[in-house]
Motif scaffolding. Sequence first.
Motif, PDB file in Angstrom:
ATOM      1  N   GLY A 164      -0.896  -7.772   0.226  1.00  0.00           N
ATOM      2  CA  GLY A 164      -2.114  -7.649   1.018  1.00  0.00           C
ATOM      3  C   GLY A 164      -3.161  -8.664   0.625  1.00  0.00           C
ATOM      4  O   GLY A 164      -3.053  -9.323  -0.415  1.00  0.00           O
ATOM      5  N   PRO A 165      -4.172  -8.767   1.446  1.00  0.00           N
ATOM      6  CA  PRO A 165      -5.257  -9.699   1.158  1.00  0.00           C
ATOM      7  C   PRO A 165      -6.185  -9.210   0.051  1.00  0.00           C
ATOM      8  O   PRO A 165      -7.186  -9.858  -0.251  1.00  0.00           O
ATOM      9  N   ASP A 166      -5.837  -8.094  -0.576  1.00  0.00           N
ATOM     10  CA  ASP A 166      -6.650  -7.547  -1.669  1.00  0.00           C
ATOM     11  C   ASP A 166      -6.884  -8.587  -2.765  1.00  0.00           C
ATOM     12  O   ASP A 166      -7.894  -8.536  -3.458  1.00  0.00           O
ATOM     13  N   VAL A 167      -5.956  -9.529  -2.920  1.00  0.00           N
ATOM     14  CA  VAL A 167      -6.077 -10.557  -3.959  1.00  0.00           C
ATOM     15  C   VAL A 167      -7.255 -11.503  -3.691  1.00  0.00           C
ATOM     16  O   VAL A 167      -7.650 -12.256  -4.582  1.00  0.00           O
ATOM     17  N   PHE A 168      -7.824 -11.467  -2.490  1.00  0.00           N
ATOM     18  CA  PHE A 168      -8.962 -12.318  -2.146  1.00  0.00           C
ATOM     19  C   PHE A 168     -10.309 -11.595  -2.289  1.00  0.00           C
ATOM     20  O   PHE A 168     -11.364 -12.201  -2.080  1.00  0.00           O
ATOM     21  N   ARG A 169     -10.268 -10.316  -2.616  1.00  0.00           N
ATOM     22  CA  ARG A 169     -11.498  -9.549  -2.781  1.00  0.00           C
ATOM     23  C   ARG A 169     -12.261 -10.027  -4.007  1.00  0.00           C
ATOM     24  O   ARG A 169     -11.650 -10.519  -4.969  1.00  0.00           O
ATOM     25  N   PRO A 170     -13.585  -9.853  -4.027  1.00  0.00           N
ATOM     26  CA  PRO A 170     -14.353 -10.206  -5.233  1.00  0.00           C
ATOM     27  C   PRO A 170     -13.915  -9.394  -6.456  1.00  0.00           C
ATOM     28  O   PRO A 170     -13.978  -9.870  -7.574  1.00  0.00           O
ATOM     29  N   ASP A 171     -13.438  -8.173  -6.215  1.00  0.00           N
ATOM     30  CA  ASP A 171     -12.974  -7.293  -7.285  1.00  0.00           C
ATOM     31  C   ASP A 171     -11.449  -7.189  -7.285  1.00  0.00           C
ATOM     32  O   ASP A 171     -10.885  -6.124  -7.522  1.00  0.00           O
ATOM     33  N   ALA A 172     -10.773  -8.307  -7.062  1.00  0.00           N
ATOM     34  CA  ALA A 172      -9.319  -8.315  -6.868  1.00  0.00           C
ATOM     35  C   ALA A 172      -8.552  -7.705  -8.040  1.00  0.00           C
ATOM     36  O   ALA A 172      -7.613  -6.935  -7.831  1.00  0.00           O
ATOM     37  N   ILE A 173      -8.933  -8.023  -9.267  1.00  0.00           N
ATOM     38  CA  ILE A 173      -8.227  -7.490 -10.440  1.00  0.00           C
ATOM     39  C   ILE A 173      -8.408  -5.978 -10.507  1.00  0.00           C
ATOM     40  O   ILE A 173      -7.433  -5.227 -10.683  1.00  0.00           O
ATOM     41  N   GLU A 174      -9.648  -5.521 -10.348  1.00  0.00           N
ATOM     42  CA  GLU A 174      -9.920  -4.087 -10.385  1.00  0.00           C
ATOM     43  C   GLU A 174      -9.183  -3.361  -9.253  1.00  0.00           C
ATOM     44  O   GLU A 174      -8.663  -2.259  -9.450  1.00  0.00           O
ATOM     45  N   ARG A 175      -9.139  -3.968  -8.085  1.00  0.00           N
ATOM     46  CA  ARG A 175      -8.426  -3.375  -6.945  1.00  0.00           C
ATOM     47  C   ARG A 175      -6.943  -3.214  -7.279  1.00  0.00           C
ATOM     48  O   ARG A 175      -6.338  -2.175  -7.012  1.00  0.00           O
ATOM     49  N   GLU A 209      -5.581  -2.951 -10.249  1.00  0.00           N
ATOM     50  CA  GLU A 209      -5.429  -1.898 -11.255  1.00  0.00           C
ATOM     51  C   GLU A 209      -5.540  -0.519 -10.607  1.00  0.00           C
ATOM     52  O   GLU A 209      -4.790   0.396 -10.947  1.00  0.00           O
ATOM     53  N   HIS A 210      -6.458  -0.381  -9.665  1.00  0.00           N
ATOM     54  CA  HIS A 210      -6.606   0.885  -8.935  1.00  0.00           C
ATOM     55  C   HIS A 210      -5.321   1.226  -8.177  1.00  0.00           C
ATOM     56  O   HIS A 210      -4.822   2.356  -8.256  1.00  0.00           O
ATOM     57  N   LEU A 211      -4.765   0.253  -7.455  1.00  0.00           N
ATOM     58  CA  LEU A 211      -3.544   0.493  -6.695  1.00  0.00           C
ATOM     59  C   LEU A 211      -2.378   0.839  -7.621  1.00  0.00           C
ATOM     60  O   LEU A 211      -1.579   1.732  -7.316  1.00  0.00           O
ATOM     61  N   LYS A 212      -2.296   0.177  -8.766  1.00  0.00           N
ATOM     62  CA  LYS A 212      -1.218   0.460  -9.715  1.00  0.00           C
ATOM     63  C   LYS A 212      -1.367   1.865 -10.313  1.00  0.00           C
ATOM     64  O   LYS A 212      -0.366   2.562 -10.507  1.00  0.00           O
ATOM     65  N   ARG A 213      -2.609   2.289 -10.550  1.00  0.00           N
ATOM     66  CA  ARG A 213      -2.827   3.671 -11.041  1.00  0.00           C
ATOM     67  C   ARG A 213      -2.404   4.685  -9.980  1.00  0.00           C
ATOM     68  O   ARG A 213      -1.787   5.713 -10.295  1.00  0.00           O
ATOM     69  N   LEU A 214      -2.734   4.416  -8.721  1.00  0.00           N
ATOM     70  CA  LEU A 214      -2.304   5.303  -7.636  1.00  0.00           C
ATOM     71  C   LEU A 214      -0.782   5.389  -7.587  1.00  0.00           C
ATOM     72  O   LEU A 214      -0.216   6.476  -7.420  1.00  0.00           O
ATOM     73  N   CYS A 215      -0.130   4.254  -7.741  1.00  0.00           N
ATOM     74  CA  CYS A 215       1.335   4.248  -7.750  1.00  0.00           C
ATOM     75  C   CYS A 215       1.861   5.117  -8.885  1.00  0.00           C
ATOM     76  O   CYS A 215       2.752   5.958  -8.679  1.00  0.00           O
ATOM     77  N   ALA A 216       1.320   4.921 -10.080  1.00  0.00           N
ATOM     78  CA  ALA A 216       1.794   5.665 -11.252  1.00  0.00           C
ATOM     79  C   ALA A 216       1.639   7.174 -11.047  1.00  0.00           C
ATOM     80  O   ALA A 216       2.509   7.953 -11.448  1.00  0.00           O
ATOM     81  N   ARG A 217       0.554   7.590 -10.391  1.00  0.00           N
ATOM     82  CA  ARG A 217       0.343   9.026 -10.124  1.00  0.00           C
ATOM     83  C   ARG A 217       1.423   9.619  -9.243  1.00  0.00           C
ATOM     84  O   ARG A 217       1.632  10.824  -9.226  1.00  0.00           O
ATOM     85  N   HIS A 218       2.088   8.754  -8.494  1.00  0.00           N
ATOM     86  CA  HIS A 218       3.131   9.222  -7.567  1.00  0.00           C
ATOM     87  C   HIS A 218       4.529   8.832  -8.032  1.00  0.00           C
ATOM     88  O   HIS A 218       5.470   8.827  -7.227  1.00  0.00           O
ATOM     89  N   GLY A 219       4.667   8.486  -9.300  1.00  0.00           N
ATOM     90  CA  GLY A 219       5.985   8.168  -9.833  1.00  0.00           C
ATOM     91  C   GLY A 219       6.510   6.809  -9.433  1.00  0.00           C
ATOM     92  O   GLY A 219       7.719   6.587  -9.404  1.00  0.00           O
ATOM     93  N   LEU A 220       5.597   5.881  -9.129  1.00  0.00           N
ATOM     94  CA  LEU A 220       5.964   4.525  -8.722  1.00  0.00           C
ATOM     95  C   LEU A 220       5.365   3.513  -9.694  1.00  0.00           C
ATOM     96  O   LEU A 220       4.329   3.773 -10.297  1.00  0.00           O
ATOM     97  N   GLU A 221       5.992   2.366  -9.794  1.00  0.00           N
ATOM     98  CA  GLU A 221       5.427   1.268 -10.580  1.00  0.00           C
ATOM     99  C   GLU A 221       4.909   0.207  -9.615  1.00  0.00           C
ATOM    100  O   GLU A 221       5.689  -0.383  -8.860  1.00  0.00           O
ATOM    101  N   GLY A 222       3.614  -0.002  -9.611  1.00  0.00           N
ATOM    102  CA  GLY A 222       3.011  -0.996  -8.737  1.00  0.00           C
ATOM    103  C   GLY A 222       3.135  -2.393  -9.309  1.00  0.00           C
ATOM    104  O   GLY A 222       2.874  -2.619 -10.490  1.00  0.00           O
TER     105      GLY A 222
END
Length: 173
Positions: free
Chosen positions: A8-19, A21-34
């Motif tokens: 996704g274009p999330d990598v172009f956001r001003p907070d791209a790194i934080e975004r 990390e947030h998505l990877k945490r969401l993945c981990a909560r559901h048994g996925l590795e982001g």
Amino acid sequence: MPKIYLAGPDVFRPDAIERGEHLKRLCARHGLEGLYPLDNALPAGLSPAATAQWILAANLALLRSADAVLANLEPFRGAEPDSGTVFEAGIAVALGKPVWACFAPAGDLRAQVPHGADGRDAQGWLVEDFGLPRNLMLACSWAGYSATAEMAIADLARHLGIRDGGAKAAAER
């Protein structure tokens, strides 16, 4: 734990790194590795052209290592999704990996793209009329779509057969 490439274009956001990390945490909560494209450490000293080639190779390697792709198909710089994300979704489909799309529904393409009575936009291009929320090549190839990243990650986990992924992931920690 299934690996999910987070396209996704999330990598172009001003907070791209934080975004990411947030998505990877969401993945981990559901048994996925982001797997987030910015997880790769860019080597120093590359020219712009070499940097672009390195990013392509690194992201394709991440995508190949993934079991599925979550594609942020929100409009980006216009009415259509990010072209890089669309490319990655196409590669995933070609590799036989399920793609789950993420975007807020806004009706079919005819409702999203201004057009005249003849179905053509301001540049004279025909706006497709299949009742789909994105171009047919995307809409007919994804495994499903959800309105938010949070919903999409949970829905993708269920699609991959992970039940109660959050409880499983917490128990593993």
